[in-house]
Design a protein around this motif. Structure first.
Motif, short mmCIF file in Angstrom:
data_model
loop_
_atom_site.label_atom_id
_atom_site.label_comp_id
_atom_site.label_asym_id
_atom_site.label_seq_id
_atom_site.Cartn_x
_atom_site.Cartn_y
_atom_site.Cartn_z
N LEU A 183 52.08 35.58 -55.22
CA LEU A 183 52.69 35.07 -56.46
C LEU A 183 54.14 35.53 -56.59
O LEU A 183 55.01 34.75 -57.03
CB LEU A 183 51.88 35.55 -57.66
CG LEU A 183 50.52 34.89 -57.87
CD1 LEU A 183 49.77 35.58 -59.00
CD2 LEU A 183 50.67 33.40 -58.18
N LEU A 184 54.41 36.77 -56.21
CA LEU A 184 55.77 37.28 -56.32
C LEU A 184 56.69 36.64 -55.27
O LEU A 184 57.89 36.48 -55.52
CB LEU A 184 55.77 38.79 -56.20
CG LEU A 184 55.12 39.49 -57.41
CD1 LEU A 184 54.90 40.97 -57.13
CD2 LEU A 184 55.94 39.29 -58.66
N ALA A 185 56.13 36.25 -54.13
CA ALA A 185 56.92 35.48 -53.16
C ALA A 185 57.32 34.14 -53.76
O ALA A 185 58.45 33.66 -53.59
CB ALA A 185 56.12 35.28 -51.88
N GLU A 186 56.37 33.51 -54.47
CA GLU A 186 56.67 32.24 -55.14
C GLU A 186 57.69 32.45 -56.26
O GLU A 186 58.56 31.60 -56.49
CB GLU A 186 55.39 31.64 -55.70
CG GLU A 186 54.38 31.21 -54.64
CD GLU A 186 54.92 30.10 -53.75
OE1 GLU A 186 55.23 29.01 -54.29
OE2 GLU A 186 55.05 30.31 -52.53
N ALA A 187 57.58 33.58 -56.95
CA ALA A 187 58.55 33.88 -58.02
C ALA A 187 59.95 34.07 -57.45
O ALA A 187 60.94 33.62 -58.04
CB ALA A 187 58.12 35.14 -58.77
N ALA A 188 60.02 34.72 -56.28
CA ALA A 188 61.32 34.90 -55.63
C ALA A 188 61.92 33.55 -55.25
O ALA A 188 63.13 33.34 -55.40
CB ALA A 188 61.17 35.79 -54.40
N GLU A 189 61.07 32.65 -54.77
CA GLU A 189 61.54 31.31 -54.42
C GLU A 189 62.04 30.57 -55.65
O GLU A 189 63.08 29.89 -55.61
CB GLU A 189 60.42 30.51 -53.74
CG GLU A 189 60.76 29.06 -53.41
CD GLU A 189 61.99 28.92 -52.54
OE1 GLU A 189 62.68 27.87 -52.68
OE2 GLU A 189 62.30 29.82 -51.73
N LEU A 190 61.33 30.70 -56.76
CA LEU A 190 61.79 30.08 -58.00
C LEU A 190 63.14 30.66 -58.42
O LEU A 190 64.05 29.93 -58.85
CB LEU A 190 60.75 30.30 -59.11
CG LEU A 190 61.13 29.81 -60.51
CD1 LEU A 190 61.40 28.31 -60.50
CD2 LEU A 190 60.03 30.16 -61.51
N GLY A 191 63.27 31.99 -58.28
CA GLY A 191 64.54 32.62 -58.59
C GLY A 191 65.67 32.06 -57.75
O GLY A 191 66.77 31.79 -58.24
N ARG A 192 65.41 31.87 -56.45
CA ARG A 192 66.43 31.31 -55.56
C ARG A 192 66.83 29.91 -56.01
O ARG A 192 68.00 29.54 -56.00
CB ARG A 192 65.92 31.29 -54.12
CG ARG A 192 66.03 32.64 -53.41
CD ARG A 192 65.76 32.52 -51.92
NE ARG A 192 64.34 32.28 -51.66
CZ ARG A 192 63.44 33.24 -51.51
NH1 ARG A 192 63.82 34.51 -51.63
NH2 ARG A 192 62.20 32.96 -51.26
N GLY A 195 69.15 30.12 -58.70
CA GLY A 195 70.40 30.80 -58.39
C GLY A 195 70.41 32.27 -58.74
O GLY A 195 71.48 32.87 -58.93
N VAL A 196 69.22 32.91 -58.79
CA VAL A 196 69.13 34.33 -59.12
C VAL A 196 68.90 35.13 -57.83
O VAL A 196 67.98 34.82 -57.06
CB VAL A 196 67.99 34.62 -60.11
CG1 VAL A 196 67.91 36.11 -60.42
CG2 VAL A 196 68.18 33.81 -61.38
N ASP A 197 69.72 36.14 -57.60
CA ASP A 197 69.57 37.00 -56.43
C ASP A 197 68.21 37.71 -56.47
O ASP A 197 67.80 38.21 -57.54
CB ASP A 197 70.69 38.03 -56.41
CG ASP A 197 70.56 39.02 -55.27
OD1 ASP A 197 70.81 38.66 -54.12
OD2 ASP A 197 70.16 40.17 -55.56
N GLU A 198 67.50 37.78 -55.33
CA GLU A 198 66.15 38.35 -55.31
C GLU A 198 66.14 39.82 -55.71
O GLU A 198 65.28 40.26 -56.49
CB GLU A 198 65.51 38.18 -53.94
CG GLU A 198 64.06 38.66 -53.89
CD GLU A 198 63.37 38.37 -52.57
OE1 GLU A 198 62.21 38.78 -52.42
OE2 GLU A 198 63.99 37.74 -51.68
N ALA A 199 67.10 40.59 -55.20
CA ALA A 199 67.14 42.01 -55.56
C ALA A 199 67.38 42.18 -57.05
O ALA A 199 66.76 43.04 -57.70
CB ALA A 199 68.22 42.72 -54.76
#
Length: 265
Positions: A183-192, A195-199
């Motif tokens: 789920l957090l991998a999917e959240a990181a993809e949504l962030g990308r 336009g939100v940096d993953e860190a």
């Protein structure tokens, strides 16, 4: 002080041995090779080189190997259960099938030996701090007797039911852990996509209502992929155990399975 025999003094087992010795227990550890023997003796435990010495005169035998097959081999094929004295207890830390725990309990019954599955959640740093989470399955009396010894490195030590229950709770824990990574991998993809940096994303989210322990670990690593690399060997093994055991027990991972798959993409 208890007479403890220990099999599996590796990444997790060796710091357990060190804590047991530190609490004054008489610990004998299977160590077949020179480097293993040196590591064991450095903790103050006694190294034994032959599996046939394991079990005899022990009040407690701890098994902390890697696979279900290894647990069966140590306890059944190598005869450890058969050498354990009446009134002693076998404690299994390895993540295995609940059915294997039932098999061990049945095999131990004629010898008057109790079997406790003491599934773990945490790592070597938690053991060193005396803060490893333990899920115990076993009879009330046997669990009560062994809990003070397990508190050498376990806190909390949680009795969750009959033999095999510790493994069942661990299976659910591991399924949820893997699903959360997905789920957090999917959240990181949504962030990308937004336009939100993953860190930056994972430095902020642990402070929000979506926070969970896995998220905090990812935040420390900086990205999902970095955290996944750190836990990959154990995660892959544990997911395989979860899927096999759930199928064996007639269960269904449901939407958790979908989320678990997401962590591999």
């Amino acid at each position: 002080m208890s007479r403890v025999h220990f099999v599996g003094a590796g990444r997790m087992g060796l710091p357990m041995v060190e804590r047991l010795v530190g609490d004054g227990h008489d610990v004998h550890v299977l160590a077949r090779h020179d480097d293993a023997r040196a590591a064991v003796e450095k903790t103050g435990a006694t190294a034994v080189g032959d599996i046939t010495a394991v079990g005899t005169d022990a009040e407690l035998v701890f098994v902390c190997v890697f696979t279900d097959e290894q647990v069966r081999r140590v306890c059944l094929e190598d005869g450890v259960l058969g050498r354990m004295p009446k009134g002693s207890t076998l404690v299994v830390h390895t993540t295995i099938s609940p059915r294997t725990v039932e098999t061990l309990a049945s095999a131990a019954e004629p010898f008057g030996v109790a079997v406790i599955d003491a599934a773990v959640s945490g790592g070597p740093h938690d053991i060193a701090a005396g803060a490893l989470t333990l899920f115990l399955g076993g009879a009330d009396e046997a669990v009560a007797a062994v809990t003070p010894v397990l508190k050498s490195y376990g806190d909390p030590v949680l009795h969750v039911g009959a033999p095999g229950s510790g493994q069942k709770v661990k299976l659910v824990n591991n399924a949820l852990f893997a699903a959360e990574i997905g789920l957090l991998a999917e959240a990181a993809e949504l962030g990308r996509q937004l336009g939100v940096d993953e860190a930056a994303l994972f430095s902020a989210l642990p402070h929000g209502s979506s926070s969970c322990k896995v998220m905090g670990n990812i935040a420390m690593r900086g990205s999902v992929s970095e955290f996944r690399s750190a836990v990959g060997e154990f995660l892959t093994k544990d997911v395989a155990v979860v899927r096999a055991a759930v199928s064996e027990l007639g269960g269904d991972l449901g939407v958790l399975d979908t989320a678990i798959d997401a962590h591999t993409r």
